[in-house]
Write a protein that holds these residues in place. Structure first.
Motif, mmCIF file in Angstrom:
data_model
loop_
_atom_site.group_PDB
_atom_site.id
_atom_site.type_symbol
_atom_site.label_atom_id
_atom_site.label_comp_id
_atom_site.label_asym_id
_atom_site.label_seq_id
_atom_site.Cartn_x
_atom_site.Cartn_y
_atom_site.Cartn_z
ATOM 1 N N ASP A 24 0.796 -1.230 0.000
ATOM 2 C CA ASP A 24 0.000 0.000 0.000
ATOM 3 C C ASP A 24 0.824 1.274 0.000
ATOM 4 O OD1 ASP A 24 -2.352 -1.511 -0.060
ATOM 5 O OD2 ASP A 24 -2.356 -1.693 2.112
ATOM 6 N N THR A 80 -0.466 -3.990 -3.617
ATOM 7 C CA THR A 80 -1.630 -3.953 -2.741
ATOM 8 C C THR A 80 -2.123 -5.374 -2.498
ATOM 9 O OG1 THR A 80 -3.398 -3.901 -4.401
ATOM 10 C CG2 THR A 80 -2.306 -1.792 -3.910
ATOM 11 N N ASP A 113 -4.684 -6.465 -3.669
ATOM 12 C CA ASP A 113 -5.291 -6.849 -4.943
ATOM 13 C C ASP A 113 -4.273 -7.192 -6.018
ATOM 14 O OD1 ASP A 113 -8.161 -6.420 -4.316
ATOM 15 O OD2 ASP A 113 -7.480 -4.365 -3.979
ATOM 16 N N SER A 148 -9.356 2.051 -1.521
ATOM 17 C CA SER A 148 -10.342 1.367 -2.354
ATOM 18 C C SER A 148 -11.653 2.140 -2.293
ATOM 19 C CB SER A 148 -10.550 -0.081 -1.909
ATOM 20 O OG SER A 148 -11.140 -0.122 -0.635
ATOM 21 N N ARG A 149 -12.419 1.973 -3.346
ATOM 22 C CA ARG A 149 -13.751 2.580 -3.416
ATOM 23 C C ARG A 149 -14.675 1.528 -4.008
ATOM 24 N NH1 ARG A 149 -14.652 8.286 -6.406
ATOM 25 N NH2 ARG A 149 -13.429 9.049 -4.644
ATOM 26 N N ASP A 150 -15.654 1.118 -3.221
ATOM 27 C CA ASP A 150 -16.597 0.078 -3.650
ATOM 28 C C ASP A 150 -15.880 -1.173 -4.143
ATOM 29 O OD1 ASP A 150 -18.791 1.746 -3.066
ATOM 30 O OD2 ASP A 150 -18.661 2.685 -5.041
ATOM 31 N N GLY A 151 -14.815 -1.574 -3.458
ATOM 32 C CA GLY A 151 -14.077 -2.779 -3.802
ATOM 33 C C GLY A 151 -13.063 -2.605 -4.918
ATOM 34 N N VAL A 152 -12.931 -1.399 -5.452
ATOM 35 C CA VAL A 152 -11.990 -1.113 -6.532
ATOM 36 C C VAL A 152 -10.699 -0.565 -5.930
ATOM 37 C CG1 VAL A 152 -11.557 0.368 -8.538
ATOM 38 C CG2 VAL A 152 -13.827 -0.623 -8.186
ATOM 39 N N PRO A 153 -9.531 -1.161 -6.242
ATOM 40 C CA PRO A 153 -8.274 -0.608 -5.734
ATOM 41 C C PRO A 153 -8.012 0.754 -6.361
ATOM 42 C CG PRO A 153 -7.836 -2.384 -7.300
ATOM 43 C CD PRO A 153 -9.332 -2.336 -7.087
ATOM 44 N N THR A 154 -7.700 1.734 -5.510
ATOM 45 C CA THR A 154 -7.583 3.110 -5.991
ATOM 46 C C THR A 154 -6.309 3.783 -5.501
ATOM 47 O OG1 THR A 154 -8.793 3.967 -4.084
ATOM 48 C CG2 THR A 154 -10.092 3.442 -6.061
ATOM 49 N N ASP A 175 -8.711 4.615 -10.541
ATOM 50 C CA ASP A 175 -8.848 3.166 -10.486
ATOM 51 C C ASP A 175 -7.491 2.588 -10.904
ATOM 52 O OD1 ASP A 175 -9.291 0.446 -11.141
ATOM 53 O OD2 ASP A 175 -11.302 0.844 -11.910
ATOM 54 N N ARG A 200 -6.739 -0.388 -11.608
ATOM 55 C CA ARG A 200 -6.861 -1.433 -12.630
ATOM 56 C C ARG A 200 -6.958 -0.861 -14.036
ATOM 57 N NH1 ARG A 200 -12.141 -4.096 -10.564
ATOM 58 N NH2 ARG A 200 -12.590 -1.905 -10.898
#
Length: 115
Positions: A21, A38, A40, A64-70, A81, A83
């Motif tokens: 992180d 991370t 993820d 993260s935001r709503d399960g999205v690595p940010t 995002d 990804r």
């Protein structure tokens, strides 16, 4: 029509050198990238913040935001995002992303350039 040119894999560092992180900056084939480890996975994006133009994204805040690595930019806090590189706060804004992997304990990056 835009075509994606893919270059070869470049070894950047040992996986153990990346703190979870936290970002690090690296120079790969003349391109400054920001590399993140991370929960993820590994992520590589351009180090240049597309909003400010400063090379600072490696110093951003991983989350993260709503399960999205940010990643939140350290300057104006726009969230990207990891990804896809898309900005979650400003439609149409994105940072270039690159492929990252770990092989035999070594982190490798393959640049993706539009051309």
């Amino acid at each position: 029509m835009t075509q994606t040119l893919t270059l070869t894999w470049t070894t950047v560092c040992l996986l153990d050198r990346l703190e979870p992180d936290r970002g690090v900056a690296a120079l790969v084939d003349g391109v400054q990238i920001a590399l993140f480890r991370t929960a993820d996975g590994l992520f590589a994006i351009d180090n240049r913040d597309p909003v400010s133009g400063a090379y600072v994204l490696s110093r951003g805040i991983v989350g993260s935001r709503d399960g999205v690595p940010t990643l939140a930019s350290p300057l104006h806090k726009q969230v990207y995002d990891l990804r896809s590189g898309h900005c979650l706060d400003l439609p149409g804004v994105a940072v270039a992303r690159h492929e990252a992997r770990c092989r035999n304990g070594l982190v490798e990056v393959r640049l993706r350039q539009e051309g």
